[in-house]
Design a protein around this motif. Structure first.
Motif, PDB file in Angstrom:
ATOM      1  N   GLY A 275       0.789  -1.231   0.000  1.00 15.77           N
ATOM      2  CA  GLY A 275       0.000   0.000   0.000  1.00 15.77           C
ATOM      3  C   GLY A 275       0.821   1.281   0.000  1.00 15.77           C
ATOM      4  O   GLY A 275       0.307   2.339   0.375  1.00 15.77           O
ATOM      5  N   THR A 276       2.081   1.212  -0.446  1.00  9.17           N
ATOM      6  CA  THR A 276       2.893   2.446  -0.424  1.00  9.17           C
ATOM      7  C   THR A 276       2.596   3.399  -1.594  1.00  9.17           C
ATOM      8  O   THR A 276       2.807   4.600  -1.446  1.00  9.17           O
ATOM      9  CB  THR A 276       4.410   2.138  -0.427  1.00  9.17           C
ATOM     10  OG1 THR A 276       4.671   1.213  -1.476  1.00  9.17           O
ATOM     11  CG2 THR A 276       4.873   1.586   0.891  1.00  9.17           C
ATOM     12  N   PRO A 277       2.139   2.901  -2.784  1.00 11.00           N
ATOM     13  CA  PRO A 277       1.947   3.844  -3.897  1.00 11.00           C
ATOM     14  C   PRO A 277       0.981   4.984  -3.555  1.00 11.00           C
ATOM     15  O   PRO A 277       0.015   4.794  -2.798  1.00 11.00           O
ATOM     16  CB  PRO A 277       1.360   2.972  -5.009  1.00 11.00           C
ATOM     17  CG  PRO A 277       1.760   1.592  -4.680  1.00 11.00           C
ATOM     18  CD  PRO A 277       1.799   1.526  -3.180  1.00 11.00           C
ATOM     19  N   TRP A 278       1.264   6.115  -4.141  1.00  9.04           N
ATOM     20  CA  TRP A 278       0.392   7.288  -3.971  1.00  9.04           C
ATOM     21  C   TRP A 278      -0.758   7.228  -4.961  1.00  9.04           C
ATOM     22  O   TRP A 278      -0.572   6.845  -6.112  1.00  9.04           O
ATOM     23  CB  TRP A 278       1.173   8.575  -4.249  1.00  9.04           C
ATOM     24  CG  TRP A 278       2.174   8.910  -3.193  1.00  9.04           C
ATOM     25  CD1 TRP A 278       3.505   8.654  -3.236  1.00  9.04           C
ATOM     26  CD2 TRP A 278       1.919   9.565  -1.950  1.00  9.04           C
ATOM     27  NE1 TRP A 278       4.103   9.117  -2.089  1.00  9.04           N
ATOM     28  CE2 TRP A 278       3.150   9.682  -1.288  1.00  9.04           C
ATOM     29  CE3 TRP A 278       0.760  10.073  -1.330  1.00  9.04           C
ATOM     30  CZ2 TRP A 278       3.267  10.280  -0.032  1.00  9.04           C
ATOM     31  CZ3 TRP A 278       0.880  10.666  -0.093  1.00  9.04           C
ATOM     32  CH2 TRP A 278       2.112  10.762   0.552  1.00  9.04           C
ATOM     33  N   ARG A 279      -1.919   7.635  -4.530  1.00 10.66           N
ATOM     34  CA  ARG A 279      -3.078   7.718  -5.418  1.00 10.66           C
ATOM     35  C   ARG A 279      -3.887   8.961  -5.021  1.00 10.66           C
ATOM     36  O   ARG A 279      -4.479   8.994  -3.947  1.00 10.66           O
ATOM     37  CB  ARG A 279      -3.933   6.487  -5.212  1.00 10.66           C
ATOM     38  CG  ARG A 279      -4.573   5.802  -6.354  1.00 10.66           C
ATOM     39  CD  ARG A 279      -3.923   5.692  -7.695  1.00 10.66           C
ATOM     40  NE  ARG A 279      -3.704   4.323  -8.067  1.00 10.66           N
ATOM     41  CZ  ARG A 279      -2.530   3.698  -8.010  1.00 10.66           C
ATOM     42  NH1 ARG A 279      -1.451   4.331  -7.592  1.00 10.66           N
ATOM     43  NH2 ARG A 279      -2.408   2.445  -8.386  1.00 10.66           N
ATOM     44  N   PRO A 280      -3.935   9.987  -5.864  1.00 11.73           N
ATOM     45  CA  PRO A 280      -4.850  11.094  -5.570  1.00 11.73           C
ATOM     46  C   PRO A 280      -6.291  10.626  -5.775  1.00 11.73           C
ATOM     47  O   PRO A 280      -6.564   9.855  -6.700  1.00 11.73           O
ATOM     48  CB  PRO A 280      -4.467  12.161  -6.604  1.00 11.73           C
ATOM     49  CG  PRO A 280      -3.813  11.426  -7.710  1.00 11.73           C
ATOM     50  CD  PRO A 280      -3.219  10.174  -7.131  1.00 11.73           C
ATOM     51  N   LEU A 281      -7.175  11.060  -4.891  1.00  3.85           N
ATOM     52  CA  LEU A 281      -8.586  10.656  -4.980  1.00  3.85           C
ATOM     53  C   LEU A 281      -9.483  11.877  -5.166  1.00  3.85           C
ATOM     54  O   LEU A 281      -9.138  12.975  -4.722  1.00  3.85           O
ATOM     55  CB  LEU A 281      -9.031   9.965  -3.683  1.00  3.85           C
ATOM     56  CG  LEU A 281      -8.388   8.643  -3.285  1.00  3.85           C
ATOM     57  CD1 LEU A 281      -9.084   8.096  -2.036  1.00  3.85           C
ATOM     58  CD2 LEU A 281      -8.478   7.622  -4.417  1.00  3.85           C
TER      59      LEU A 281
END
Ligand SMILES: NC(=O)c1ccc[n+]([C@@H]2O[C@H](COP(=O)([O-])OP(=O)(O)OC[C@H]3O[C@@H](n4cnc5c(N)ncnc54)[C@H](O)[C@@H]3O)[C@@H](O)[C@H]2O)c1
Length: 367
Positions: free
Chosen positions: A205-211
């Protein structure tokens, strides 16, 4: 003032099912077009009126279909990375060539504004460095994301005094829509939290994801339709909020907090290298009314309320209609769409008509 006449492609999808009623509430004159891949999936009823919708593939749209509209909002594409992997050629056919052809007929027909839903996935693997702005070089990792870059390039080249495309690079959506999607990260985790009481991550779960919440995407689309030409003409906007760049494990933690008793566990680092943080200042500058009203936690609460209201079962959560890839695989496996993702119904109806005609002429010759 006469209401703006707006054609929305992909109106029967996750974003479109929320956008259609919102546009009508705002006084727009709206018609939808959709080929209806996901009409099997409808999670809950809502009170909004839905616009009149024509069933048609965007690859078959002609000038006559778009004549008389002031604006087109174009949502109809294969809408995520795994679909692009299912058939890369069809993804290029619908998402790239189909979108550019649609923009061309819009321009020929005098449609003056073309709002295109692009994606922050164009930034691809962007670990390290500054948050991605609209000026950052795209680094698409998949056919889906490459098509978004190509459409921005080719439709952007059509811009002129009469034709104003606007490109909205949406962050990953979340939140309730009757035409639900459980294949996007927050919605998926919320579904597990509700049905299993646990979120078991297969990655660290380290990747970045803008929501961004689906209602906030709709707000951006509506503002892009209403804005003066000079504010949006041939502009690209990241759609989201600087405060809503999350690591996937943070999203899991937020969802875990909202669903009572839910446990969260992490897995090993995954091979998925899509990771990006995004800067969202430009949209606020050009469309000052735009503001994300839905932080992730509020969206998770909204989903919990919907699941409670409809008493969502595990079977409903895993129903193919709510996962784009599964629904398309099902339509292919059952022969309802062909290898190019065109519905076969017409062929079936034509075959049957032919058989009927043959049988009738045999009967006629026997009498
Ligand atoms: N949901 C997200 O997280 C997100 C994020 C960024 C960008 N976007 C973009 O927004 C748009 C809408 O996304 P969504 O989540 O509502 O997707 P969705 O898959 O729920 O909806 C897409 C709709 O388009 C229709 N469609 C697909 N191909 C078609 C064709 N050839 N002809 C006619 N209709 C067709 C489908 O039937 C469906 O109703 C897409 O372009 C997507 O790439 C979505």
């Amino acid at each position: 003032m006469k209401p703006l006449r707006v054609l929305v492609t992909g109106i029967d999808g996750y974003i479109g099912a929320v956008l259609g009623p919102r546009l009508l509430e705002q006084g727009f004159n709206v018609v939808g077009i959709d080929c209806g891949f996901y009409r099997d999936g409808w999670l809950y009823n809502h009170s909004g009126t839905r616009p009149l919708t024509v069933t048609k593939d965007i690859r078959r749209i002609t000038r006559a279909d778009v004549e008389g509209f002031d604006a087109v909002v174009h949502l109809a594409e294969l809408s995520n990375d795994p679909l692009g992997e299912l058939s890369e050629q069809t993804t290029y056919d619908i998402n790239h060539r189909g979108s550019v052809a649609l923009a061309r007929v819009c321009k020929e027909a005098g449609v003056s504004r073309f709002v295109y839903t692009s994606s922050c996935s164009v930034y691809g693997a962007a670990e390290g460095g500054d948050d991605r702005t609209e000026r950052s070089p795209p680094n698409p990792q998949t056919a889906y994301a490459r098509c978004k870059v190509l459409v921005e390039r080719d439709v952007g080249a059509l811009a002129d005094r009469q034709f104003s495309p606007v490109f909205l690079r949406n962050a990953t959506a979340f939140g309730a829509s009757p035409r639900m999607r459980f294949d996007i990260v927050l919605n998926n985790l919320a579904g597990f939290a509700w049905t299993a009481g646990e979120i078991r991550m297969t990655s660290d779960g380290t990747p970045w994801r803008p929501l961004v919440h689906v209602e906030d995407i709709c707000q951006a689309i509506i503002l892009a339709l209403k804005a003066p030409r000079e504010a949006v003409h041939n502009e690209i906007f990241n759609v989201g909020d600087d405060e809503q760049n999350y690591r996937i494990r943070e999203i899991a933690a937020i969802v875990g907090r909202v669903f009572d008793g839910c446990t969260v566990s992490l897995g090993q680092p995954s091979g998925d290298n899509r990771s990006y943080r995004t800067a969202f200042g430009k949209i606020r500058h050009h469309l000052p009314e735009f503001r994300c009203r839905w932080p992730a936690e509020l969206g998770a609460r909204q989903l919990r309320d919907v699941f409670e209201q409809v008493q969502m079962t595990p079977d409903e959560f895993s129903f193919r209609g709510f996962t784009r890839l599964n629904q398309l695989k099902y339509l292919i496996a059952t022969g309802q769409i062909d290898a190019d993702f065109y519905w076969r119904q017409h062929a079936l109806v034509a075959d049957r008509t032919e058989q009927f005609n043959q049988r009738s002429s045999v009967l006629a010759s026997q009498t």
